[in-house]
Structures are given as C-alpha cells and as structure tokens.
Scaffold this active site. Sequence first.
Site, mmCIF file in Angstrom:
data_model
loop_
_atom_site.group_PDB
_atom_site.id
_atom_site.type_symbol
_atom_site.label_atom_id
_atom_site.label_comp_id
_atom_site.label_asym_id
_atom_site.label_seq_id
_atom_site.Cartn_x
_atom_site.Cartn_y
_atom_site.Cartn_z
ATOM 1 N N GLU A 98 -3.507 7.735 -4.359
ATOM 2 C CA GLU A 98 -3.893 7.195 -5.670
ATOM 3 C C GLU A 98 -5.135 7.928 -6.186
ATOM 4 O OE1 GLU A 98 -4.179 2.933 -5.285
ATOM 5 O OE2 GLU A 98 -2.098 2.800 -4.620
ATOM 6 N N HIS A 113 -1.514 0.257 -9.651
ATOM 7 C CA HIS A 113 -2.177 -0.635 -8.684
ATOM 8 C C HIS A 113 -2.836 -1.822 -9.403
ATOM 9 C CE1 HIS A 113 -4.168 -0.750 -4.453
ATOM 10 N NE2 HIS A 113 -3.955 -1.968 -4.923
ATOM 11 N N ARG A 136 0.869 -1.175 0.000
ATOM 12 C CA ARG A 136 0.000 0.000 0.000
ATOM 13 C C ARG A 136 0.911 1.232 0.000
ATOM 14 N NH1 ARG A 136 -3.629 -2.651 -1.421
ATOM 15 N NH2 ARG A 136 -5.667 -2.996 -0.440
HETATM 16 P P1 NAP Z 1 -0.828 -11.240 5.230
HETATM 17 O O1 NAP Z 1 -0.824 -12.682 4.889
HETATM 18 O O2 NAP Z 1 -1.693 -10.759 6.332
HETATM 19 O O3 NAP Z 1 0.692 -10.803 5.476
HETATM 20 C C1 NAP Z 1 1.038 -9.557 5.970
HETATM 21 C C2 NAP Z 1 2.455 -9.621 6.507
HETATM 22 O O4 NAP Z 1 2.801 -8.292 6.946
HETATM 23 C C3 NAP Z 1 2.615 -10.556 7.719
HETATM 24 O O5 NAP Z 1 3.811 -11.268 7.615
HETATM 25 C C4 NAP Z 1 2.674 -9.583 8.892
HETATM 26 O O6 NAP Z 1 3.457 -10.038 9.976
HETATM 27 C C5 NAP Z 1 3.362 -8.405 8.261
HETATM 28 N N1 NAP Z 1 3.130 -7.184 9.024
HETATM 29 C C6 NAP Z 1 1.969 -6.673 9.438
HETATM 30 N N2 NAP Z 1 2.182 -5.551 10.163
HETATM 31 C C7 NAP Z 1 3.515 -5.372 10.194
HETATM 32 C C8 NAP Z 1 4.359 -4.420 10.823
HETATM 33 N N3 NAP Z 1 3.858 -3.404 11.532
HETATM 34 N N4 NAP Z 1 5.712 -4.550 10.654
HETATM 35 C C9 NAP Z 1 6.222 -5.576 9.922
HETATM 36 N N5 NAP Z 1 5.462 -6.520 9.332
HETATM 37 C C10 NAP Z 1 4.129 -6.415 9.463
HETATM 38 O O7 NAP Z 1 -1.273 -10.370 3.971
HETATM 39 P P2 NAP Z 1 -1.101 -10.728 2.411
HETATM 40 O O8 NAP Z 1 -2.257 -11.529 1.952
HETATM 41 O O9 NAP Z 1 0.273 -11.223 2.173
HETATM 42 O O10 NAP Z 1 -1.278 -9.246 1.788
HETATM 43 C C11 NAP Z 1 -0.406 -8.210 2.179
HETATM 44 C C12 NAP Z 1 -0.892 -6.884 1.635
HETATM 45 O O11 NAP Z 1 -0.609 -6.788 0.249
HETATM 46 C C13 NAP Z 1 -2.394 -6.617 1.702
HETATM 47 O O12 NAP Z 1 -2.820 -6.238 2.981
HETATM 48 C C14 NAP Z 1 -2.580 -5.529 0.665
HETATM 49 O O13 NAP Z 1 -2.492 -4.259 1.266
HETATM 50 C C15 NAP Z 1 -1.396 -5.737 -0.286
HETATM 51 N N6 NAP Z 1 -1.858 -6.125 -1.629
HETATM 52 C C16 NAP Z 1 -1.586 -5.326 -2.702
HETATM 53 C C17 NAP Z 1 -2.032 -5.695 -3.965
HETATM 54 C C18 NAP Z 1 -1.738 -4.848 -5.167
HETATM 55 O O14 NAP Z 1 -2.562 -4.804 -6.076
HETATM 56 N N7 NAP Z 1 -0.596 -4.191 -5.245
HETATM 57 C C19 NAP Z 1 -2.781 -6.847 -4.142
HETATM 58 C C20 NAP Z 1 -3.022 -7.650 -3.025
HETATM 59 C C21 NAP Z 1 -2.556 -7.285 -1.780
HETATM 60 P P3 NAP Z 1 3.054 -11.354 10.837
HETATM 61 O O15 NAP Z 1 3.126 -12.491 9.854
HETATM 62 O O16 NAP Z 1 4.104 -11.440 11.868
HETATM 63 O O17 NAP Z 1 1.676 -11.104 11.335
#
Ligand code: NAP
Length: 319
Positions: free
Chosen positions: A260, A278, A231
């Site tokens: 955005e 995005h 994000r």
């Molecule tokens: P996820 O499985 O919940 O993974 C998030 C990771 O971020 C986890 O490892 C978490 O740590 C870590 N995290 C959370 N807060 C943190 C902090 N303060 N400091 C360091 N690490 C932190 O989520 P996901 O499914 O991989 O998706 C991640 C994100 O990608 C989404 O929330 C979305 O915003 C973004 N995204 C972007 C697109 C795009 O079009 N560009 C598409 C899809 C998703 P822990 O494992 O220790 O809890």
Amino acid sequence: MTPWRVYAPSTPPPLYAKALGERVQWVGPFEPHQLAQHATMLREVVAVAGMGDAKVPASLMDALPALKLVSIMGVGYDGVDIPAALARGVQVSHTPDVLNDDVADLAFALMLAVTRRVVLADRMVRAGEWGQRPTPTGVRLTGQRLGVLGMGRIGQAIARRAAAFDMPVTYTARAPKPALPYAYASNAVALARAVDVLVVITPGGTETRHLINAEVLQALGPQGVLINVARGSVVDEAALLEALQQGVIAGAGLDVYENEPYPLAGLTMLDNVVLTPHVGSATPTTRQAMAELAARNLVSFLSGNGLLTPVPECAATRA
Ligand code: NAP
C-alpha cells in the site's frame, strides 16, 4: 503535569491527537537514518502511537530506551514487532470491536459491487453511454454460499449479515468454534472449494502470509469471488492478478494490498475488480471511537492503571 513524550511513526492521526490533547508532546516522525541525530529527544519517549498500519520495528524500539507502550489506533498490529516488544517489556494496545460493523459493512459493499457490477454501471451512466450499449448484467448475491477465512470479531459480524442475504456460511480459523452455527472447513483450500464468495478477514503477519494462493483461487473456481478486507499480505497478489486475468475466478473486491498505497498495476486495468483504498473502518463515528479507545489506553497505562485493550500476546504475559 509534564506532558508525556509520544513518538508518531507517521503524522499523528488528527482524531487521536485531539483525543490526547495537551497530555502528550508529539515527537517525529523521523526517517530511520534520522533517529540517531534526534537521540536526546527520543531518550524520553515513553510511548509510540500510530494507526493500524504503523511500522514499529525492533530498530525503532532500540532508539527509544524509555519506551513502555505502543498504542495502535486500529485492531490490526502486524506492523509492530511483537517478539521485540515482549523482549523489552513494552506493552502493546489496539482498538478491537469498535470497528467490527464498519468493516463487515464494507465487505458486503464490495461483494455487492463485484457481483452486481456497480462500479461499471456507474461509469457507464457518467460516460453518457446508457442507451448506447447493453447495460451490464450482474449475478445474484442472495443465496450464494459465503466462505469466511478468519471467524473472529469481524468475521462473525460478516457472518451475521449473511443471514439477511440467505447465504449459508462456512468458515475456517485456527480452531473450530463449536458454539457458532456455521460449517467448519479444515483449511483455506477446502473452504474455497465449498463456497461461491470467499471473504478474507484474518490478521496479517507471517502466520497468515499468502494463505490465499494460486491453489486456493483454483479451488474457488470460475464463478467464485474473492473479497479481502484483512491485510494485503494474506493474499498472493500476483497469483490473484493472474487468476482474474485468466478467468480462474470471476472477480474480486479488495480494500487492502501487499504494497500500500500501490495495488499491483494490472489490477487497475480489470473490470472484474473493485478496489477501495483501505477504508474498512473509515467512518467518522468509528474513527472517533477508535481514537478515544486508543487514547484511553495510553492515558490509563501511563497513569499506572494498566491497559484496557492489550493485544492478546501482552494480555497473555499479564495473566
Ligand atoms: P480477531 O478477532 O483476532 O479474528 C481473527 C480471526 O483470524 C480468528 O478467527 C483467528 O482464528 C483467525 N486466524 C488467525 N490466524 C489464522 C490462520 N493462520 N489461519 C486461519 N485463521 C486464522 O480479529 P478481528 O478483530 O476480527 O480483525 C481481523 C483483522 O482484520 C485485523 O487483524 C486487521 O488486520 C483486519 N482489519 C482490516 C480493516 C480494514 O480497514 N480493511 C479494519 C479492521 C481490521 P482463531 O479464532 O481460531 O484464533
């Protein structure tokens, strides 16, 4: 059966609308100042349905007294005021996992585009400048040290791809993952110091705001590349622009932005940056899977059968 009234914070995503078909009657979108004049119609709205960038603040929930569910077609839900939803007993669902591969692929597309200067090279050919001046030379991606900020579902999909590029992986997250075969760094600065390419893939929101700041970029260093597919809020965009202009880091690939659809103006002037709008999950196959999962959540929940993929905060309240 009477259709459920569902509020759309922006034009309903066509695939999502198609997946729901006649079962819902869409309401909105309305500007905040229009909500009061539509109060009668809004009183019967039982769900809000939108994409991952949907804004669902407490003020919108207040205008929807019968609201039971916010169903997001996307994995990120940082636009939803979760404490406000929990306080009102409103459930929130999202669409995890089905988009992991596409976002991980885009992270590598950006890494390769930046390091091998693909966009610059493409521009040169189109401009008829091939043969007129030296072709751009890039840097080898294979073998570079990869850092992953956020080792969740998508972070792990990115790390798995790194093996094919002989890239050793270091990561940070809220907690170490001892089951994973990667090195752990205790924070973003330590991670940046240990790697050549740093990919950001945490959720957005207040907890991760500006995790990538001037200090982290300094630690990444003049050969370093930053990729953000998470994000826009996670990266201090003004600090990034300055770092790119001053050679504090070598380059960046960005799919997301703080405001955005408006990247900070200076970014579009730079040759060491590759910018995409995005599109992390934007393939027809994945968008279809997201729409179907979002629709299945909504139908299941409103039929009294519960959510398939609640966001963790709501899953925790049900446990
Ligand atoms: P996820 O499985 O919940 O993974 C998030 C990771 O971020 C986890 O490892 C978490 O740590 C870590 N995290 C959370 N807060 C943190 C902090 N303060 N400091 C360091 N690490 C932190 O989520 P996901 O499914 O991989 O998706 C991640 C994100 O990608 C989404 O929330 C979305 O915003 C973004 N995204 C972007 C697109 C795009 O079009 N560009 C598409 C899809 C998703 P822990 O494992 O220790 O809890």
